[in-house]
Scaffold this motif. Sequence first.
Motif, PDB file in Angstrom:
ATOM      1  N   ASP A   1       0.694  -1.250  -0.074  1.00 38.05           N
ATOM      2  CA  ASP A   1      -0.343   0.197  -0.038  1.00 38.05           C
ATOM      3  C   ASP A   1       0.717   1.691  -0.084  1.00 38.05           C
ATOM      4  N   PRO A   2       1.672   1.752  -1.144  1.00 35.59           N
ATOM      5  CA  PRO A   2       2.520   2.616  -0.890  1.00 35.59           C
ATOM      6  C   PRO A   2       1.803   3.948  -0.833  1.00 35.59           C
ATOM      7  N   ASN A   3       0.032   4.434  -2.432  1.00 36.70           N
ATOM      8  CA  ASN A   3       0.143   5.253  -2.215  1.00 36.70           C
ATOM      9  C   ASN A   3      -0.920   5.170  -0.866  1.00 36.70           C
ATOM     10  N   GLU A   4      -1.595   4.941  -0.396  1.00 34.14           N
ATOM     11  CA  GLU A   4      -2.306   4.503   0.792  1.00 34.14           C
ATOM     12  C   GLU A   4      -1.626   5.084   1.901  1.00 34.14           C
ATOM     13  N   CYS A   5      -0.498   4.455   1.888  1.00 32.86           N
ATOM     14  CA  CYS A   5       0.427   4.965   3.002  1.00 32.86           C
ATOM     15  C   CYS A   5       0.891   6.744   3.278  1.00 32.86           C
TER      16      CYS A   5
ATOM     17  N   SER B   1       7.708   1.191  -7.489  1.00 34.99           N
ATOM     18  CA  SER B   1       7.710   2.526  -8.680  1.00 34.99           C
ATOM     19  C   SER B   1       6.300   3.007  -9.432  1.00 34.99           C
ATOM     20  N   GLU B   2       6.063   1.197 -10.150  1.00 39.43           N
ATOM     21  CA  GLU B   2       4.612   1.398 -11.083  1.00 39.43           C
ATOM     22  C   GLU B   2       3.521   1.274 -10.746  1.00 39.43           C
ATOM     23  N   ALA B   3       3.343   0.889  -8.834  1.00 42.51           N
ATOM     24  CA  ALA B   3       2.710   1.408  -8.407  1.00 42.51           C
ATOM     25  C   ALA B   3       1.508   2.815  -7.982  1.00 42.51           C
ATOM     26  N   LEU B   4       2.558   3.805  -7.991  1.00 46.25           N
ATOM     27  CA  LEU B   4       3.006   4.941  -7.518  1.00 46.25           C
ATOM     28  C   LEU B   4       2.572   6.022  -8.038  1.00 46.25           C
ATOM     29  N   THR B   5       1.369   6.901  -8.119  1.00 41.03           N
ATOM     30  CA  THR B   5       1.063   7.537  -9.294  1.00 41.03           C
ATOM     31  C   THR B   5       2.182   8.737  -9.059  1.00 41.03           C
ATOM     32  N   ALA B   6       1.586   9.511 -10.333  1.00 42.84           N
ATOM     33  CA  ALA B   6       2.839  11.066 -10.970  1.00 42.84           C
ATOM     34  C   ALA B   6       3.338  11.374  -9.349  1.00 42.84           C
TER      35      ALA B   6
END
Length: 240
Positions: free
Chosen positions: A42-46, A87-92
């Motif tokens: 959960d990179p974006n959520e964190c 890196s792919e999962a993260l939004t810009a």
Amino acid sequence: MIAVISDIHGNLEALEAVLEDTRRESVDQIICLGDVVGYGADPNECLERVRNESVATVLGNHDLAACDLSQAENFNEVARSAIRWTSEALTARNREILASHPYEFVEGDMRYVHASPDDPAAWHYILTEQEAWNAFGACDEPICFVGHSHVPLRVFLRGGRLEVIEDDVVDVGLDDRALINVGSVGQPRDGDWRASYNLFDPVTRRIVARRVEYDIDEASRKIREAGLPEILATRLTVGQ
Ligand code: ZN
């Protein structure tokens, strides 16, 4: 009261449990020592949770590598494959925010840095006496909080000598200097699976080590579902 957290590594369940704990402890400021992402699902959520809580955050080596994969060259295979996934999962937008985090910052008597104040961008671990001396030598403030190793550690410099403190509660005396590793929220490696963080009262200069249980089954399930390396799920349960 300040809460110092570090190495969340995309583990939302652990982060939520720690945030909940800080509310019970009447914390009014949260500081994060970096590695918000990498390993967990959960990179974006964190990142968004940390931002919503107005957490001041420094840059970690996994954060940097998620924004610039060339920085992952010396990562081991599991870490590298996780950082490619991250890196792919993260939004810009989130990548941009991550990349804007500073290597360190100073607030009053405290310095906050991911790895070591001794050349923060070199990501030195503080594991030996020499490395502790190097860190003290590079830091003008009496108290320095670090993460990076995922192993809690308190080294005090008292009367010209280094002292490792094992107690969960310790007061930083006016003549002391302290180097505090707060451990990891999302991937502890000291054999205790519970999320680790520290409370710090800047008035009394008391530091309290906290460990918090979280929904490890859910965090592991998400890692498997994301297709991340299996070891990243199993290692959570043993805290290694
Ligand atoms: Zn880390």
